[in-house]
Design an enzyme around this catalytic site. Sequence first.
Site, PDB file in Angstrom:
ATOM      1  N   ASP A   1      42.634  33.535  39.107  1.00 52.98           N
ATOM      2  CA  ASP A   1      41.297  32.967  39.290  1.00 52.98           C
ATOM      3  C   ASP A   1      40.571  32.861  37.969  1.00 52.98           C
ATOM      4  OD1 ASP A   1      41.550  32.853  42.040  1.00 52.98           O
ATOM      5  OD2 ASP A   1      40.740  34.868  42.341  1.00 52.98           O
ATOM      6  N   GLN A   2      40.780  33.894  37.137  1.00 49.31           N
ATOM      7  CA  GLN A   2      40.063  33.921  35.863  1.00 49.31           C
ATOM      8  C   GLN A   2      40.476  32.732  35.021  1.00 49.31           C
ATOM      9  OE1 GLN A   2      41.279  37.955  35.002  1.00 49.31           O
ATOM     10  NE2 GLN A   2      39.191  38.659  35.175  1.00 49.31           N
TER      11      GLN A   2
ATOM     12  N   VAL B   1      37.904  38.627  41.556  1.00 51.68           N
ATOM     13  CA  VAL B   1      38.735  37.587  40.932  1.00 51.68           C
ATOM     14  C   VAL B   1      40.113  38.178  40.649  1.00 51.68           C
ATOM     15  CG1 VAL B   1      36.999  36.134  39.809  1.00 51.68           C
ATOM     16  CG2 VAL B   1      37.813  38.174  38.647  1.00 51.68           C
ATOM     17  N   SER B   2      41.124  37.380  40.874  1.00 50.91           N
ATOM     18  CA  SER B   2      42.473  37.764  40.451  1.00 50.91           C
ATOM     19  C   SER B   2      42.657  37.243  39.035  1.00 50.91           C
ATOM     20  CB  SER B   2      43.516  37.142  41.376  1.00 50.91           C
ATOM     21  OG  SER B   2      43.527  35.746  41.188  1.00 50.91           O
ATOM     22  N   SER B   3      43.757  37.625  38.400  1.00 49.15           N
ATOM     23  CA  SER B   3      43.948  37.136  37.026  1.00 49.15           C
ATOM     24  C   SER B   3      44.105  35.616  37.002  1.00 49.15           C
ATOM     25  CB  SER B   3      45.141  37.810  36.357  1.00 49.15           C
ATOM     26  OG  SER B   3      45.770  38.688  37.237  1.00 49.15           O
TER      27      SER B   3
END
Length: 588
Positions: free
Chosen positions: A22-23, A18-20
Site C-alpha cells: 500500500d505504501q 497500510v501494508s508495505s
Amino acid sequence: MQGINGHGPKTAILYARVSSDDQVRGYSLDQQIGTLRGWAAREGYEVLEEIRDEGWSAAYLERPGLDRVRDMVEAGGVGMVLAQDADRITRDPGHRAFLDDDFERFGTRLVALDDWGDDSHEGELLKFLKGWVSKGERLKIAERSRRGRREKALRGETVGHLTAPLGFAYTPDKKALVVVPERMAHAERIFEMAAEGRALLHIKKALERNGVPTARGKQTWSLGTLHTILRNDVYRSRDIEELRAILPPGAMTKLDPEKRYGVWWYGRQRHHQKQTVEFGADGQKRYRRGSRTEDLPREQWVAIPVPDCSIPPHVVDAARTARYEYRQPATTGYVWQLSGGVMRCGGCGHAMSGVSSVANKDGTRRRYYRCHHRARNGKHTCPNGNLYRTNKIEPEVWEKVSGLLKNPERLLIGIERMIEERRAALRGAPTREHEHWRADMEKIERMRGGYLDQQAEGLISMSELKAKLARLDERRETAERELGKLARQQESIAELERDAAALAERFRFEAREGLDLYTPEDIHDAYRALGINAIAHPDGNVELTGSVFLGDIHSDSVRSQPIERSQRPLSTDAMRPLFTVTPPPESR
Ligand SMILES: [Zn+2]
C-alpha cells in the site's frame, strides 16, 4: 451519549492500516486517519485513540495495532471501532465475522466507512461476501501486480519503488524519473569523494556533518546505503550504442539518440515476506516479520533507461575502482582499527591506545596497542603490561568478526538469543512488581472510599480526611511512577527488537556484498556499530565480546574512560563472549 443505533457510548477508536505494498501505492495512514477524524467529528463521536498498523498485511489478524484495538474494546467503554475500508480491518470473512461477534460482546460496533452499514441480515451477508471475494482476489492481485510491473519494465517505464534514488524524483504518474539538480549534487559529491579514495566512513561523516539527508530523508547514513549508491547504474550514464546492447527492444524507440541515459535494473531480486506471532513463556505476544531475498539470474533482469544524472562517467568509474582497490589512506596516517575504545584493558577497564615506534631506516614503524591508563599513570595502576602488535591482533580480530558476519544466520541466532536473555532478565521480577503496584493502586482506592465513609459518618474531621487523602495521593503517584517504569522496560525490549531487525538486514546485505572490500576505517566502523570489544586480559588472552546494537557512540568520549554500565550500548549482562582469540602477546 448514545451511538448511532441507539446503544453504547458515543466513543470511537480510529483504526488505520497500510501494508508495505500500500505504501508503494501511496495509500497513506495520514489520509485514512484524516478521513476518519472528519467522520467522527461530523457524527459527534469522541475519539478515544488513533491506532495505526504500518507495514502489516490484512491477511493476519495478529497485528500490534489491531491487538491494541482488541485490548481496548475488551476493557470496555468503546462504542465503535472505525476504519476507512473493510479491507483495512481484514480481508478474511472469517476474521471479520469473528471480530464482529467478539466486539459485540463488549457492546462495540466494528464499522468500515465502505460497509453496507446496517445490522440487517442483508448487510451482514454483503459484508461477509465482500470479505470473501477479496480473499480470493488478494492472491490474484499479487500475481497481477508482479506481472504488471515486469511488463512496465519491458516497456521502459520506471517501476515504482518506495523511494526514488538519491537525486531523482518520480514523475506524478510514477512512470519515469526526473533529475532533481540540487539533490543530485549530493550524489555527485558522494562519487567525487569515493573517486578521491575516501573510505565510506569518511563520506558518511562528511554527509552527516553537512546535514545532507538520505533519499528517504534520514539524517544518518549507513555504509550499506553509500555502497548501494556507488554501485547503482542509474548514476553511470551510457550512450545509445552501449544501451542498445542491454535494453529490451521496445524501450529503444523512445530514446533520443543524441542523449545519454542511466540504467535502472528491474528484477535483480525478489523479496518474500511472512509474518508470524508466537507466545513467549511470559505470555507476551511476539510479532515476527521475516523476509527472504532471492537473487534472480542475470537473464531475468530488465534494464530501464533513466535520465542522465550528468555525473561524469569517468568520476563514477573512478569511484568504483577506488572502492575495489584496498588501500590505506596515505595522507591521514595509520588507521587504528581497535582504537576509540574497541580494544579495552582487562586489567583496569580503560581503553587501549595505539603507539608507534620511531621509524626505521626504511621508513617502516612498529605499531602496538597498550593500556593507556598504565602508560600514563604508572605500572602500579594496572597489572596489564602487554603490548599487542597491530599486524597480528588487527587481522585476527577482523577474521573472527567478519567470519561471524559472513554467517548471517548465526548472527540472527545470536541476536535472538540476546533478546531472549534480556526478556528473561525482565520477566519474573517485573510481573511480580507489576502485580504488587496494581494491587497497591486498588488498595489505595478502597482506602479512599473508607476514609470518605468515615468522614460521612462523622468518625473523622474534614481536615483529617484531607490529610489522609493527601497521603494516599502520594502513594498513588509512587505506584503510577513504578508502573510507568515497568512499561518503559517493555518498550525498551521492543526498541531493541526493532534495532536488531534493522541490523540483521544491513549485515545480511553487507555479508553478501563483500566484507572483504572493507577498508580499515570500515572495519573500525563495523566494530563500533556492532558494539564489539576486544578485552585484553593481563594473562595475554584477548577476548572478544559483542552486543548487537547500532548505537550512536562517539569515539572521543569513550577514549580512556573506564568501563561503566552506563557507557555500554547495552547492559553488561548482554555482553557475553562471542569467542576468544589467544595471540601470545609480546611482553615488555
Ligand atoms: Zn589497564
